[in-house]
Design a protein around this motif. Structure first.
Motif, short mmCIF file in Angstrom:
data_model
loop_
_atom_site.label_atom_id
_atom_site.label_comp_id
_atom_site.label_asym_id
_atom_site.label_seq_id
_atom_site.Cartn_x
_atom_site.Cartn_y
_atom_site.Cartn_z
N UNK A 58 46.52 -36.85 -78.16
CA UNK A 58 45.47 -37.30 -77.26
C UNK A 58 44.93 -36.15 -76.42
N UNK A 59 45.82 -35.24 -76.00
CA UNK A 59 45.38 -34.08 -75.21
C UNK A 59 44.46 -33.18 -76.03
N UNK A 60 44.84 -32.92 -77.28
CA UNK A 60 44.01 -32.08 -78.15
C UNK A 60 42.68 -32.78 -78.43
N UNK A 61 42.72 -34.09 -78.64
CA UNK A 61 41.48 -34.83 -78.89
C UNK A 61 40.54 -34.74 -77.69
N UNK A 62 41.06 -34.89 -76.49
CA UNK A 62 40.22 -34.80 -75.30
C UNK A 62 39.59 -33.41 -75.18
N UNK A 63 40.35 -32.39 -75.54
CA UNK A 63 39.82 -31.03 -75.51
C UNK A 63 38.70 -30.86 -76.55
N UNK A 64 38.90 -31.46 -77.73
CA UNK A 64 37.88 -31.37 -78.78
C UNK A 64 36.59 -32.06 -78.35
N UNK A 65 36.71 -33.28 -77.83
CA UNK A 65 35.53 -34.06 -77.50
C UNK A 65 34.78 -33.48 -76.31
N UNK A 66 35.48 -32.77 -75.43
CA UNK A 66 34.82 -32.14 -74.30
C UNK A 66 34.15 -30.82 -74.68
N UNK A 67 34.75 -30.11 -75.64
CA UNK A 67 34.22 -28.80 -76.03
C UNK A 67 33.12 -28.92 -77.07
N UNK A 68 33.29 -29.83 -78.03
CA UNK A 68 32.35 -29.95 -79.15
C UNK A 68 31.77 -31.36 -79.19
N UNK A 69 31.16 -31.77 -78.11
CA UNK A 69 30.75 -33.17 -77.98
C UNK A 69 29.84 -33.63 -79.11
N UNK A 70 28.79 -32.87 -79.37
CA UNK A 70 27.76 -33.31 -80.31
C UNK A 70 28.05 -32.96 -81.76
N UNK A 71 29.09 -32.19 -82.01
CA UNK A 71 29.33 -31.73 -83.38
C UNK A 71 30.64 -32.24 -83.97
N UNK A 72 31.31 -33.15 -83.28
CA UNK A 72 32.58 -33.67 -83.81
C UNK A 72 32.28 -34.56 -85.01
N UNK A 73 32.93 -34.32 -86.15
CA UNK A 73 32.63 -35.11 -87.35
C UNK A 73 33.23 -36.51 -87.29
N UNK A 74 32.72 -37.37 -88.13
CA UNK A 74 33.19 -38.75 -88.20
C UNK A 74 34.67 -38.83 -88.53
N UNK A 75 35.15 -37.89 -89.33
CA UNK A 75 36.54 -37.94 -89.78
C UNK A 75 37.52 -37.89 -88.61
N UNK A 76 37.22 -37.09 -87.58
CA UNK A 76 38.13 -36.99 -86.45
C UNK A 76 38.12 -38.27 -85.61
N UNK A 77 36.94 -38.88 -85.46
CA UNK A 77 36.90 -40.18 -84.77
C UNK A 77 37.75 -41.21 -85.53
#
Length: 252
Positions: free
Chosen positions: A152-171
């Motif tokens: 969850x911590x890594x996910x929050x870092x991903x979504x905050x850093x790469x908000x508009x470019x996160x692929x569907x697979x990670x969601x």
């Protein structure tokens, strides 16, 4: 009469001098160059200049296998693993990014989740930017190792850093993790982010979202989600061919 005429023309024809050399073919185009010869023109080689350089991945498979075999024999100590990884890159002219990615895939096939976590965190400690595939593998490894808080911590870092470019697979990966851990509220939080960013869930993720709404007593919203993202028809393989079938039909 005829004899006199021939006598007058005979000496003139016999004494006609040959044409001068300057009147031959090729005059003025080479100063006496032999007829039919062609000058050899040297052409410069056509060198293509690229703005990018393709990295040679030759031998990356062997490097990856060597890394996997090395870390698999080590004890579960951070210092030992990081030390072996540092030695693995000590004599490399540039960081072996391709080999590291292949090594993570090999570890994933072997289901060595702890080693995946250690190698991925070592990559991040070296300032290497992880690919989306590597992030997905890391989230899966943390989930399989029971370290949901870290995922969850890594996910929050991903979504905050790469908000508009996160692929569907990670969601989809995070929704699967929360759904498996019976956290419907977390599933709906991820779904809210997907709605805000315009990311459409796949069929499996859509059903997990609908199940989360049902768990929280919101059956009406489940119906809305299913109608919105599950199309009337779907594609499947039947008798070796890809066919379109209606959902809920005899072949569905």
């Amino acid at each position: 009469m005829a004899g006199a005429f021939s006598l007058r023309l005979g000496p003139r024809i016999a004494g006609t001098p040959p044409p001068p050399a300057s009147a031959t073919k090729g005059e003025g185009r080479g100063g006496g160059r032999p007829t039919g010869s062609r000058a050899l023109v040297s052409k410069k080689p056509n060198k293509e200049h690229h703005l990018w350089i393709r990295k040679d991945s030759a031998g990356s498979g062997k490097k990856a296998l060597h890394l996997v075999n090395t870390v698999s024999k080590l004890p579960n100590e951070k210092e030992a693993v990081y030390g072996a990884l540092d030695k693995w890159t000590a004599f490399e002219p540039e960081f072996p990014t391709i080999a590291a990615a292949k090594a993570l895939e090999m570890l994933k096939r072997r289901r060595q989740w702890l080693r995946i976590i250690q190698v991925a965190k070592w990559l991040m400690s070296k300032g290497q930017v992880l690919t989306w595939t590597t992030y997905d593998t890391l989230l899966l490894a943390l989930f399989m190792d029971g370290r949901i808080d870290e995922a969850e911590s890594i996910w929050n870092n991903i979504i905050q850093t790469h908000t508009r470019s996160v692929p569907k697979r990670l969601f989809s990966r995070m929704i699967l993790i929360y759904d498996t851990r019976h956290c419907p509220d977390k599933v709906l939080e991820i779904y809210a982010d997907m709605e805000e960013l315009g990311v459409h869930p796949d069929e499996d993720t859509t059903r997990r979202i609908g199940r989360a709404f049902v768990t929280l007593g919101q059956e009406d919203k489940e119906k809305i989600v299913l109608e919105k993202y599950l199309k009337k028809y779907k594609y499947m393989h039947f008798n070796g061919e890809r066919v379109r079938v209606r959902r809920g039909g005899p072949l569905a």
